[in-house]
Motif scaffolding. Structure first.
Motif, short mmCIF file in Angstrom:
data_model
loop_
_atom_site.label_atom_id
_atom_site.label_comp_id
_atom_site.label_asym_id
_atom_site.label_seq_id
_atom_site.Cartn_x
_atom_site.Cartn_y
_atom_site.Cartn_z
N UNK A 110 2.43 3.27 -4.70
CA UNK A 110 3.28 4.35 -5.96
C UNK A 110 5.00 4.10 -5.97
N UNK A 111 5.26 3.92 -6.94
CA UNK A 111 6.19 3.50 -7.30
C UNK A 111 6.73 4.72 -8.38
N UNK A 162 1.49 3.67 -10.83
CA UNK A 162 0.78 2.94 -9.15
C UNK A 162 0.69 1.33 -9.24
N UNK A 163 0.98 1.10 -8.29
CA UNK A 163 0.28 -0.68 -8.29
C UNK A 163 -0.47 -0.93 -7.56
N UNK A 164 -1.77 -1.95 -7.68
CA UNK A 164 -2.83 -2.11 -7.24
C UNK A 164 -2.20 -3.01 -5.82
N UNK A 165 -3.01 -3.48 -4.82
CA UNK A 165 -2.87 -3.83 -3.82
C UNK A 165 -2.36 -5.42 -4.18
N UNK A 166 -2.34 -5.87 -5.07
CA UNK A 166 -2.31 -6.85 -5.74
C UNK A 166 -0.96 -6.93 -5.81
N UNK A 167 0.04 -5.89 -6.84
CA UNK A 167 1.39 -5.63 -7.42
C UNK A 167 1.41 -5.70 -6.06
N UNK A 168 1.51 -4.83 -5.31
CA UNK A 168 2.51 -4.65 -3.47
C UNK A 168 2.83 -5.88 -2.81
N UNK A 169 1.52 -6.39 -2.85
CA UNK A 169 1.63 -7.73 -2.34
C UNK A 169 2.42 -8.51 -3.48
#
Length: 299
Positions: A70-71, A93-100
């Motif tokens: 979550x952003x 909300x970002x995916x895990x790929x987005x978080x990375x």
């Protein structure tokens, strides 16, 4: 005077460390940057506020990313008086790929191997405040504080500020700008949902002030009067803050839902009445990782 904790690691080394294999249960997998999960804080950018009194109570971070992607960011502020009682805050909300992707941008600065303060610009910018970056990743808790971020002219001459600190200003200014325009920095596939939505918190920080002695409103708009929406005595709400004229407390559960509903139809002129007394109430949304209490000033 500039104060740096210890020499910065080269960017390539930091990136290598952050991209190393993650330990079990740390929220990562081989080749990814490990980070906390769920509601826990991963990355935050906030403003220290300079000399603004009690800024630590009401300030809201410019950027927050939690472990589940979550952003949460401030939304567009309405240029209208009286403005809405609820603050404008958005969430996506970002995916895990987005978080990375975000964590890799942080790593590429080469500045987050350890906590550090860059205070040299305070000698050239009066009351410029400080920008504070907080990162929890790879089992590390890193805080970087930068005085007057963005206020230094890249071509200027600043005796006493090292080339290393000027480079850090440039890198952190760029990072803050990228985080502030994240839609342009990550592909659409990095998002788990379609777009930004209003953030509806599970808890809210309320600032309550007795308004019995306020002078008559002279704006011509008038104060809407609304019943205090929950049980309890407003005069005993939370704990005293500031100079004692304001009380600060956090509501959650059903009380938070009731206050949110009451505030949704209110504005900055609205006053809340309980018995024979009138109160002004202002709101600061709690973030998922924050405790259900008002913060104390740093010592």
């Amino acid at each position: 005077m500039t104060r740096i904790a210890r020499p910065l690691a080269p960017a390539a080394l930091v990136l290598s460390l952050l991209l190393s294999a993650c330990s079990p249960g740390s929220g990562g997998s081989p080749g990814q940057i490990a980070h906390p999960q769920g509601d826990d804080l991963v990355l935050r950018v906030e403003f220290g506020g300079g000399q603004i009194r009690d800024f630590f109570l009401s300030s809201f971070p410019q950027f927050t990313m939690t472990g589940d992607g979550r952003v949460i960011v401030p939304g567009a502020q309405i240029d209208l008086f009286p403005g809405p009682a609820l603050p404008a805050v958005n969430i996506r909300k970002l995916t895990e790929a987005g978080v990375q992707a975000v964590l890799n941008e942080v790593a590429r600065t080469g500045l987050f191997s350890h906590s550090v303060e860059y205070s040299g610009a305070a000698n050239f910018v009066a009351d410029g405040g400080e920008t504070i970056f907080t990162l929890h990743a790879e089992g590390k808790d890193v805080t970087i504080k930068v005085a007057a971020l963005g206020a230094l002219d890249p071509a200027g001459n600043y005796p006493g500020i090292s080339a290393e600190e000027r480079a850090a200003h440039r890198a952190l200014s760029r990072l803050a700008e990228e985080l502030g325009n994240l839609d342009a920095q990550v592909p659409a596939s990095s998002w788990a949902d379609a777009g930004w939505q209003p953030y509806v918190p599970k808890a809210m920080r309320l600032f309550v002030r007795n308004a019995d002695a306020d002078p008559p409103d002279d704006t011509g708009i008038g104060n809407a009067i609304v019943d205090w929406p929950v049980d309890g005595d407003p005069a005993a709400f939370g704990d005293p803050a500031s100079d004692g004229t304001i009380r600060c407390g956090v509501v959650s559960g059903q009380d938070a839902k009731d206050w949110y509903a009451a505030m949704k139809g209110a504005n900055q002129q609205t006053r809340f009445v309980k018995g024979d007394h009138v109160y002004e109430v202002t709101v600061r949304f709690q973030l998922p990782y924050e405790p259900l209490e008002c913060p104390q000033p740093a010592t």
